[in-house]
Scaffold this active site. Structure first.
Site, PDB file in Angstrom:
ATOM      1  N   HIS A 129       0.852  -1.187   0.000  1.00 22.58           N
ATOM      2  CA  HIS A 129       0.000   0.000   0.000  1.00 22.58           C
ATOM      3  C   HIS A 129       0.880   1.226   0.000  1.00 22.58           C
ATOM      4  O   HIS A 129       1.936   1.229   0.641  1.00 22.58           O
ATOM      5  CB  HIS A 129      -0.928   0.014   1.227  1.00 22.58           C
ATOM      6  CG  HIS A 129      -2.085   0.927   1.066  1.00 22.58           C
ATOM      7  ND1 HIS A 129      -1.987   2.282   1.304  1.00 22.58           N
ATOM      8  CD2 HIS A 129      -3.338   0.698   0.635  1.00 22.58           C
ATOM      9  CE1 HIS A 129      -3.160   2.837   1.042  1.00 22.58           C
ATOM     10  NE2 HIS A 129      -3.995   1.898   0.634  1.00 22.58           N
ATOM     11  N   ASP A 175      -8.037  -5.141   0.019  1.00 23.75           N
ATOM     12  CA  ASP A 175      -8.541  -5.983  -1.065  1.00 23.75           C
ATOM     13  C   ASP A 175      -8.219  -7.456  -0.865  1.00 23.75           C
ATOM     14  O   ASP A 175      -8.799  -8.311  -1.522  1.00 23.75           O
ATOM     15  CB  ASP A 175      -7.960  -5.515  -2.401  1.00 23.75           C
ATOM     16  CG  ASP A 175      -8.576  -4.200  -2.828  1.00 23.75           C
ATOM     17  OD1 ASP A 175      -9.769  -4.020  -2.539  1.00 23.75           O
ATOM     18  OD2 ASP A 175      -7.879  -3.377  -3.417  1.00 23.75           O
TER      19      ASP A 175
HETATM   20  N1  ACO Z   1       4.142  -7.916  -4.720  1.00 25.36           N
HETATM   21  C1  ACO Z   1       5.495  -7.931  -4.867  1.00 25.36           C
HETATM   22  N2  ACO Z   1       6.287  -6.840  -4.748  1.00 25.36           N
HETATM   23  C2  ACO Z   1       5.678  -5.675  -4.474  1.00 25.36           C
HETATM   24  C3  ACO Z   1       4.285  -5.575  -4.298  1.00 25.36           C
HETATM   25  C4  ACO Z   1       3.511  -6.753  -4.441  1.00 25.36           C
HETATM   26  N3  ACO Z   1       2.185  -6.703  -4.277  1.00 25.36           N
HETATM   27  N4  ACO Z   1       3.961  -4.296  -4.030  1.00 25.36           N
HETATM   28  C5  ACO Z   1       5.108  -3.600  -4.034  1.00 25.36           C
HETATM   29  N5  ACO Z   1       6.157  -4.434  -4.295  1.00 25.36           N
HETATM   30  C6  ACO Z   1       7.583  -4.066  -4.307  1.00 25.36           C
HETATM   31  C7  ACO Z   1       7.925  -3.186  -5.505  1.00 25.36           C
HETATM   32  O1  ACO Z   1       8.316  -3.970  -6.612  1.00 25.36           O
HETATM   33  C8  ACO Z   1       9.021  -2.345  -4.949  1.00 25.36           C
HETATM   34  O2  ACO Z   1      10.190  -3.129  -4.902  1.00 25.36           O
HETATM   35  P1  ACO Z   1      11.646  -2.428  -5.118  1.00 25.36           P
HETATM   36  O3  ACO Z   1      11.767  -1.425  -4.006  1.00 25.36           O
HETATM   37  O4  ACO Z   1      12.621  -3.552  -5.025  1.00 25.36           O
HETATM   38  O5  ACO Z   1      11.613  -1.796  -6.485  1.00 25.36           O
HETATM   39  C9  ACO Z   1       8.625  -2.106  -3.492  1.00 25.36           C
HETATM   40  O6  ACO Z   1       7.810  -3.238  -3.148  1.00 25.36           O
HETATM   41  C10 ACO Z   1       7.842  -0.812  -3.243  1.00 25.36           C
HETATM   42  O7  ACO Z   1       6.673  -0.847  -4.048  1.00 25.36           O
HETATM   43  P2  ACO Z   1       6.099   0.367  -4.902  1.00 25.36           P
HETATM   44  O8  ACO Z   1       5.518  -0.170  -6.165  1.00 25.36           O
HETATM   45  O9  ACO Z   1       7.156   1.441  -5.003  1.00 25.36           O
HETATM   46  O10 ACO Z   1       4.969   0.896  -3.953  1.00 25.36           O
HETATM   47  P3  ACO Z   1       3.838   1.893  -4.384  1.00 25.36           P
HETATM   48  O11 ACO Z   1       3.510   2.663  -3.157  1.00 25.36           O
HETATM   49  O12 ACO Z   1       4.227   2.649  -5.601  1.00 25.36           O
HETATM   50  O13 ACO Z   1       2.631   0.926  -4.813  1.00 25.36           O
HETATM   51  C11 ACO Z   1       0.786  -0.540  -4.697  1.00 25.36           C
HETATM   52  C12 ACO Z   1       1.625   0.529  -3.953  1.00 25.36           C
HETATM   53  C13 ACO Z   1       0.341  -0.007  -6.059  1.00 25.36           C
HETATM   54  C14 ACO Z   1      -0.462  -0.829  -3.862  1.00 25.36           C
HETATM   55  C15 ACO Z   1       1.644  -1.832  -4.867  1.00 25.36           C
HETATM   56  O14 ACO Z   1       2.046  -2.314  -3.602  1.00 25.36           O
HETATM   57  C16 ACO Z   1       0.912  -2.910  -5.644  1.00 25.36           C
HETATM   58  O15 ACO Z   1       0.957  -2.911  -6.880  1.00 25.36           O
HETATM   59  N6  ACO Z   1       0.220  -3.869  -4.930  1.00 25.36           N
HETATM   60  C17 ACO Z   1      -0.566  -4.889  -5.611  1.00 25.36           C
HETATM   61  C18 ACO Z   1      -1.886  -4.311  -6.092  1.00 25.36           C
HETATM   62  C19 ACO Z   1      -2.866  -4.054  -4.963  1.00 25.36           C
HETATM   63  O16 ACO Z   1      -3.087  -4.868  -4.082  1.00 25.36           O
HETATM   64  N7  ACO Z   1      -3.510  -2.874  -5.024  1.00 25.36           N
HETATM   65  C20 ACO Z   1      -4.533  -2.467  -4.053  1.00 25.36           C
HETATM   66  C21 ACO Z   1      -4.043  -1.346  -3.192  1.00 25.36           C
HETATM   67  S1  ACO Z   1      -5.236  -0.982  -1.939  1.00 25.36           S
HETATM   68  C22 ACO Z   1      -6.431  -0.095  -2.739  1.00 25.36           C
HETATM   69  O17 ACO Z   1      -6.246   0.553  -3.736  1.00 25.36           O
HETATM   70  C23 ACO Z   1      -7.737  -0.168  -2.170  1.00 25.36           C
END
Ligand code: ACO
Length: 424
Positions: free
Chosen positions: A302, A359
Site C-alpha cells: 500500500h 482488497d
Molecule cells: N508484490 C510484490 N512486490 C511488491 C508488491 C507486491 N504486491 N507491491 C510492491 N512491491 C515491491 C515493488 O516492486 C518495490 O520493490 P523495489 O523497491 O525492489 O523496487 C517495493 O515493493 C515498493 O513498491 P512500490 O511499487 O514502489 O509501492 P507503491 O507505493 O508505488 O505501490 C501498490 C503501492 C500499487 C499498492 C503496490 O504495492 C501494488 O501494486 N500492490 C498490488 C496491487 C494491490 O493490491 N492494489 C490495491 C491497493 S489498496 C487499494 O487501492 C484499495
C-alpha cells in the site's frame, strides 16, 4: 516551527510551514514558482499534499484510519453504511431525525429513468460491469443536467448514492440475461442492493442478516481513504466545475485499475490460480520476488500503510466469521492465509513493508456472499461513493477553489526544424 528555508542558486527563501490537526507538517510551496521560478518534482505524488481536507485522517505507520475523527474500528462495529455516508458528506453523525430523513430520501430516489433501460440494452452481455457503471453514472447528467451547484448539490448527492445500487444491480442482471429487479422501499440500503441483484421475479428472495451485515461493513470500510487515486481523480475533474455525474464517473474509471480498486478481482483470480496449481503458494511468492516475472502478489502493499492496513485487520476476522456462519469451507481462504503467513516472514516483504491490504480479504467475503468476481470493484465503487461525494462537496464549497493544474519537468526534444514527409 513557522517557516522552512530553501537555498536556490545561492539565494535563500523562507517557505511557510503548516501543521495539520494531527500535527502533520507541510511546507507550503504555493508561491514557490512566483518567487524562485522553480517548481517541485514528485513523481506519483508520494510527498505532495494536493489540498487541505477535514474528512479522513490516516496514519500509515500506526495503522490509523478515522472518518471525521471517528476510528474506523468503531464505525465498522457500531454504525451503518448510510450513517457513515452522512457523516462523511456533512461532517457530523446524524441525529435520529436527520438519519430518518436521509434514509427516506435515499429510498425515494432509487428508481432509474425508464429510458435508461434502453441504454443497458445497448451493452453486450459480456460488458464489464465497471464499464457499464461509469457510462451509466455519466449518462445521469443527461437526465439531470446540473445548472446551479448550490441549489442542486444535495439532491444530486442523494440521487447518486440511491441510484448507484440500482445501476450496479441492473448491470449484473444484464450480464446474466435476467429481467431487471426494481428497488423496494421497505428494505435497507444494503438489503435493497442484495434484493435487486439476487431476486428473480417468480420467487421471494430471503437473504440472511449475516450477509446484509457483512456487506454493510464492507461498504463502511471502503467509504473513504483521503487522497487516493480515484478520489484525487474526482477532485481533479471536479475542480473544472464539471457536473457531479461526469466527475464521479471519472472516479469510477480510476478505481477500476488493478493497482487500485480492481485489485479485489485480481486477488481472487490469483488465489484461484494458486489453488488450481496444487496450492503451490511458495512458487508464486518466488515469482512475486522476481522483478523479471512481472507478477505481483495482488492484495499486498500500500502506498500509505507501511505497517498494517486497519481495514484488512477488521476484514480478516470478519471473513472467518462470515464463512463460519454461512457454513462455507473455501480453499481460497487457506491459500490466502498461507500466502499471508509466508509473506510476513519473508525478508523481501518485511524490508519493503508489504502487508495485506483491504482488497486481500474483501474478495473472499464478496465471494462467500455470492457476489460474482467481476462485480467486486463495483461493490467497492458503491462503498467509495460517499467519500468521493464528500471530497467533491468540500472542493466545491471552497471559495478559494482553483482548477487543479500541475506543472511538469519537460524532458523531450528542444526546438527542431520540421522536415516535409518526402524528405524523411
Ligand atoms: N508484490 C510484490 N512486490 C511488491 C508488491 C507486491 N504486491 N507491491 C510492491 N512491491 C515491491 C515493488 O516492486 C518495490 O520493490 P523495489 O523497491 O525492489 O523496487 C517495493 O515493493 C515498493 O513498491 P512500490 O511499487 O514502489 O509501492 P507503491 O507505493 O508505488 O505501490 C501498490 C503501492 C500499487 C499498492 C503496490 O504495492 C501494488 O501494486 N500492490 C498490488 C496491487 C494491490 O493490491 N492494489 C490495491 C491497493 S489498496 C487499494 O487501492 C484499495
Amino acid at each position: 516551527m513557522d517557516s522552512a528555508k530553501l537555498t536556490l542558486n545561492g539565494k535563500e527563501y523562507d517557505l511557510p510551514v503548516l501543521v495539520g490537526s494531527e500535527q502533520e507538517v507541510a511546507i507550503d510551496i504555493t508561491q514557490l514558482r512566483a518567487q524562485t521560478g522553480a517548481i517541485t518534482l514528485d513523481d506519483g505524488y508520494g510527498n505532495t499534499g494536493s489540498c487541505k481536507s477535514a474528512i479522513t485522517f490516516i496514519d500509515g505507520d500506526k495503522g490509523i484510519l478515522r472518518y471525521r475523527g471517528y476510528p474506523i474500528e468503531e464505525l465498522a462495529n457500531k454504525s451503518s453504511f448510510i450513517e457513515v455516508a452522512y457523516l462523511l458528506i456533512y461532517g457530523e453523525l446524524p441525529t435520529v431525525d436527520q438519519l430518518d430523513q436521509f434514509k427516506h430520501d435515499l429510498t425515494h430516489h432509487s428508481l432509474l429513468p425508464e429510458d435508461m433501460k434502453k441504454m443497458f440494452e445497448g451493452f453486450t452481455s459480456s460488458a464489464h460491469p465497471m464499464g457499464v457503471l461509469s457510462s451509466m453514472v455519466a449518462s445521469l447528467s443527461t437526465f439531470y443536467p446540473e445548472t446551479d451547484y448550490k441549489q442542486e448539490a444535495n439532491l444530486n448527492i442523494i440521487r447518486l448514492i440511491s441510484k448507484i445500487k440500482t445501476i450496479a444491480a441492473f448491470s449484473y442482471k444484464k450480464s446474466l440475461g435476467q429481467p431487471y429487479i426494481y428497488p423496494r422501499n421497505d428494505l435497507s440500503y444494503t438489503g435493497d442492493l442484495l434484493h435487486m441483484m439476487f431476486a428473480v421475479p417468480s420467487e421471494k428472495y430471503d437473504f440472511s442478516p449475516v450477509i446484509e451485515d457483512a456487506l454493510d461493513k464492507l461498504l463502511i470500510l471502503h467509504a473513504d481513504h483521503e487522497q487516493n487515486c480515484s478520489t484525487s481523480t474526482v477532485r481533479m475533474a471536479g475542480s473544472s466545475h464539471a457536473n457531479v455525474y461526469a466527475t464521479i464517473s471519472a472516479g469510477v474509471g480510476a478505481l477500476w485499475g488493478p493497482l487500485h480498486g480492481g485489485a479485489n478481482q485480481e486477488v481472487i483470480e490469483m488465489l484461484e490460480l494458486i489453488a488450481n496449481d496444487n496450492m503451490d503458494y511458495k512458487k508464486y511468492i518466488s515469482q512475486a520476488k522476481d522483478k523479471n516475472s512481472g507478477f505481483k502478489l495482488m492484495g499486498f502493499g500500500h502506498r500509505v500503510y507501511k505497517n498494517f492496513d486497519p481495514r484488512a485487520q477488521i476484514l480478516k476476522g470478519a471473513s472467518d466469521r462470515v464463512l463460519h456462519e454461512l457454513g462455507i469451507n473455501d480453499p481460497l481462504l487457506e491459500v490466502a492465509k498461507n500466502l499471508e503467513r509466508v509473506a510476513l516472514e519473508d525478508p523481501y516483504f518485511i524490508e519493503r513493508k508489504l502487508y495485506p491490504n483491504v482488497d486481500f480479504y474483501s474478495g473472499i467475503i464478496y465471494k462467500a456472499l455470492g457476489i460474482p468476481t467481476n462485480m467486486f470493484t463495483v461493490m467497492f465503487a458503491i462503498g467509495r461513493l460517499p467519500g468521493w461525494l464528500a471530497h467533491w462537496k468540500e472542493l466545491r464549497d471552497n471559495p478559494a477553489l482553483r482548477i487543479n493544474r500541475p506543472r511538469q519537468v519537460y524532458t523531450g526534444h528542444t526546438r527542431r526544424v520540421y522536415t516535409p514527409v518526402e524528405n524523411r
